[in-house]
Design an enzyme around this catalytic site. Structure first.
Site: not given
Ligand code: AGP
Length: 609
Positions: A2, A74, A101, A483, A487, A506, A605
């Site tokens: 948040c 959020w 939190g 990575e 993305k 495999h 983020k």
């Protein structure tokens, strides 16, 4: 994740708050709200969805010389609804609270407060805070807040105001809170630097367990028992422009293109050619302890974990230090106890990732040395490591998908491994000097890698409707493959999997078909023949091969369907260069798919819960 903003001063509270929460909306949110203390009562406005709704509602309002708080939420407890949006109020509507939190004992507190006659209007954990403060209020707001905090278990960054009282009471435990000092009696409080830089460069970072009382006469920081604390006020070097998109369509694209510049900054800040060793003044471990280290343990999540995999390669090869890379969340499941012969390296762009912070705290309590590789100055992880660390100094990374922070982490980790190699005697001065000289060419090589964007756009257009991708790499480029896959997943919502190239045989090779693009990181190293063999295996099964390959590779175009070139370089530098075309490929595929690139769905983020 948040976002919190508070303002006290002569400016109009509405426009100041809306601007503040708009600056931190990139953190990801689903609802927002503000509370302003006017004429002895609180005006509270909330919305579900974009902050712009609030902007419309307040465009004709103004309230100067008052106190106010704002929030972007959020959802963690309770759906994204107006009732669940912050600020939350006490029964008498006089106390408003915004919170970042999780209050772990909120059910028990809610039950108790209801039994004491309090009425709740939301499903959130946060709402217990204003009711508890109201319950404990005996005429002094900060005393009531301090008493309430003693009963809260969990994490919080909060800002509290009360109608008719010209003060903001803020407190933090596990969630960041920064105080922007605009002038005497004028302050902007926020959970993120981005909301502050427009007004001031002077920042005071609250520590866990502290309470800060802001009034139009000044501010005071204490612990929960009113013992005074004082900090060194830091100077923020991030300008507003650095936060704006600077003409790019998305923050992410701006940040991809910033990488030559961020690499230049890191190199300039770390090079000490005279002594043939990078400068790491912030590491507080004695040379003897460095020599006595048995191993390094890298703790991180997401992209930072992928950077850690490359860091493992750097540390083992250059510093001669056995290294393990562990997902921070998994580290907490391990029974093993660390010791002072372990060096824990916590990698985190935000410096606030809850899993990484929790793992760091466990490592610290085991007695290990801990250092941070962090971007956000003054962040919690940067302050809780016990042996200093290094800032990667790539500036604010606003795009949720990490790009310049990734290559900044790799470069910083490589420089750190050169420094550590010299401190431990595993790297001779001449070897370190040669590596540092090679590094000076990195920004220009990154610029060359960016020049392929047009070709990458054409490839992205061909595969924008693919439903699955595979990314394969060997050695250090296992990190590259993870990575590249991350993305693509997080901004285009296409499923992608990264793995060591040899692992494909495999099991995953069963997935290969004519619709499956397979992206290979093809470095001309001692594994080159093997990776060519992997490419042939994919081609034999009609898979589509996209190769990231070096300019000097004269064979690859005969094997791969598409080749994206990067300049030749060393193994270490290639880990940074190969990331750039993969960032651009993911970006342009997501762009063709019209995705919310800077704020992908379900993501934030910094995962602070
Ligand atoms: C990377 O693009 C993601 N945004 C995510 O995986 C991120 O790297 C992870 O949450 C760790 O964040 P941190 O570096 O701030 O600790």
């Amino acid at each position: 994740m948040c976002g919190i903003v508070g303002y006290i001063g002569k400016r109009d509270a509405y426009s100041t708050l809306i601007k503040g929460i708009s600056r931190i909306d990139y953190r990801g949110y689903d609802s927002a709200g503000i509370a302003v203390s006017i004429n002895g009562s609180l005006e509270t406005l909330k919305c579900v969805g974009a902050v712009s709704t609030l902007k419309k509602e307040t465009s004709k309002k103004n309230a100067c010389g008052t106190v106010s708080i704002g929030h972007t939420r959020w959802a963690t407890h309770g759906k994204p609804t107006k009732a669940n949006a912050h600020p939350h109020l006490s029964c008498d509507g006089k106390i408003a609270v915004v919170h970042n939190g999780i209050i772990e004992n909120h059910q028990a507190l809610r039950k108790y407060l209801i039994s004491e006659g309090h009425k709740f209007t939301s499903e959130t954990d946060t709402e217990v805070i204003p009711h508890l403060i109201e319950h404990l209020y005996e005429g002094n707001l900060e005393k009531a807040v301090a008493a309430a905090l003693k009963q809260l278990h969990g994490t919080y960054g909060i800002a509290v105001i009360r109608a008719g009282e010209k003060k903001i009471v803020a407190a933090r435990k596990g969630s960041p809170l920064i105080l922007g000092i605009i002038g005497k009696g004028e302050y902007i409080l926020a959970s993120d630097i981005a909301a502050i830089t427009e007004y001031t460069k002077k920042a005071d970072y609250l520590e866990d367990g502290e309470i800060c009382v802001l009034t139009d006469k000044g501010y005071r920081i204490t612990d929960h028992d009113d013992a005074p604390h004082s900090h060194i006020v830091k100077t923020i070097n991030w300008s507003v422009a650095a936060i704006e998109k600077q003409g790019f369509e998305h923050y992410m694209l701006k940040e991809i293109h910033e990488q030559p510049e961020t690499m230049r900054t890191i190199i300039a800040g770390k090079f000490d050619f005279k002594n043939k060793i990078p400068k790491f003044g912030g590491i507080r471990i004695t040379p003897l302890d460095l020599k006595n280290l048995d191993r390094a343990i890298i703790l991180a999540c997401g992209t930072s974990f992928n950077a850690g995999l490359a860091g493992e390669y750097f540390l083992e090869k250059t510093a001669g230090l056995k290294t393990e890379v562990v997902y921070a969340s998994e580290f907490l499941c391990k029974a093993e106890k660390l010791s002072s012969r372990d060096l824990v390296i916590a990698i985190s762009q935000s410096g606030e990732t809850a899993d990484t912070l929790a793992a760091l705290r466990k490592a610290n309590s085991d007695g290990a040395h801990s250092i941070g590789v962090v971007n956000v100055v003054g962040s919690t992880i940067a302050r809780e490591v016990n042996s200093g660390g290094l800032y990667i100094h790539v500036g604010p990374e606003v795009g949720v998908a990490s790009t310049k922070a990734y290559t900044g982490q790799l470069l910083s980790l490589f420089l750190f491994s050169l420094w550590l190699g010299r401190m431990r005697g595993s790297l001779k001065p001449a070897e370190a000097e040669a590596e540092m000289k090679r590094l000076t060419s990195l920004p220009a090589l990154a610029e060359a890698a960016l020049k392929n964007e047009k070709k990458i756009i054409a490839i992205a257009s061909k595969f924008k409707n693919a439903t699955n991708f595979m990314y394969l790499g060997r050695g250090i480029h296992y990190a590259t493959s993870l990575e590249g896959a991350l993305k693509l997943k997080e901004i285009s919502y296409i499923h992608a999997e990264g793995m060591p190239a040899a692992e494909m045989k495999h099991g995953p090779i069963a997935l290969i078909d004519k619709k499956m693009p397979v992206v290979f990181a093809v470095k001309r190293d001692d594994g080159y023949e093997k990776i060519i063999g992997n490419i042939e295996e994919v081609k034999a099964r009609k898979g589509i091969v996209i190769a990231i390959a070096e300019e000097s590779d004269k064979e690859i175009h005969k094997k791969a369907d598409y080749v994206i070139r990067v300049p030749d370089s060393t193994q270490e530098l290639s880990s940074m260069l190969f990331a750039i075309p993969l960032q651009l490929l993911a970006y342009h595929i997501a762009r063709f798919r019209k995705c919310e690139i800077d704020k992908p769905r379900n993501l934030a983020k910094s995962v602070t819960v």
